[in-house]
Scaffold this active site. Sequence first.
Site, short mmCIF file in Angstrom:
data_model
loop_
_atom_site.label_atom_id
_atom_site.label_comp_id
_atom_site.label_asym_id
_atom_site.label_seq_id
_atom_site.Cartn_x
_atom_site.Cartn_y
_atom_site.Cartn_z
N GLY A 40 -4.40 1.48 -13.60
CA GLY A 40 -3.64 2.69 -13.25
C GLY A 40 -2.36 2.32 -12.54
CD GLN A 45 1.12 1.57 -7.82
OE1 GLN A 45 0.60 2.29 -8.66
NE2 GLN A 45 0.54 0.44 -7.43
CB CYS A 82 -3.72 -1.33 -5.02
SG CYS A 82 -2.18 -0.43 -5.18
CG LEU A 83 -1.57 -3.11 -10.84
CD1 LEU A 83 -0.88 -2.39 -11.98
CD2 LEU A 83 -1.90 -4.53 -11.25
CG HIS A 129 -5.87 3.89 -6.45
ND1 HIS A 129 -6.41 2.84 -5.73
CD2 HIS A 129 -4.57 3.55 -6.66
CE1 HIS A 129 -5.47 1.92 -5.52
NE2 HIS A 129 -4.34 2.33 -6.08
CD GLU A 130 -3.05 4.66 -10.00
OE1 GLU A 130 -1.93 4.62 -9.46
OE2 GLU A 130 -3.81 3.67 -10.02
CG HIS A 133 -0.36 4.89 -5.43
ND1 HIS A 133 0.03 4.11 -4.37
CD2 HIS A 133 -1.18 4.11 -6.18
CE1 HIS A 133 -0.55 2.92 -4.47
NE2 HIS A 133 -1.30 2.90 -5.55
#
Length: 193
Positions: A40, A45, A82-83, A129-130, A133
């Site tokens: 995701g 990000q 997380c990326l 999660h997204e 963000h």
Amino acid sequence: MIIKDKIKLQEKCSPVSVKEGEEIGVRLLHELRESENGIGLAANQIGINKRVCVVNVKEPLVLINPKIVEKSKEQFVFPEGCLSFPDSKIKTQRHQDIVVEADNHKGRLSFSANSKDINDAFECVCVQHEIDHLDGITMFEREFKSEPLVRGVNAPKKIGRNEKVTITKGTESKVLKYKKAEPMLGDGWTLSI
Ligand SMILES: [Zn+2]
């Protein structure tokens, strides 16, 4: 380039038109495919502070101006990454079931971790999660902190009803059974152990 600056990721994203959102969605899915193991990605990000995120667990999903409109009281604990923070793996607490509305989807979208398929749990966590963000919230704010299994030495001692205790009020003090002392404690008397 994926942003790894926690302060930048704390900014809230602003709403976007479906047309612009779709263009951002394409870029996000491309970026996600380039990543090694991402499932995701949110627009902020990659430095775009607009409310668009993508999830790719079972199938690629673009969410434009997504909102969680229902969430279960039941929560569950799940390992998360997380990326933006590739070196961190933490356990988080998430809602077991959520319902999402997004401007590019006619119907409501339901996600549930209450399933035999582990991918359902991944997808449900990833959507939460997204969307977080987009509100400037990172996974660290959802970290599950387990209760200590053994009570620490500072835990309050349980006092028996018939145990003798000393209570004081100013210079006065009395020794009496706890059950007699208890009702007086709100009245200026304090327990001294
Ligand atoms: Zn993330």
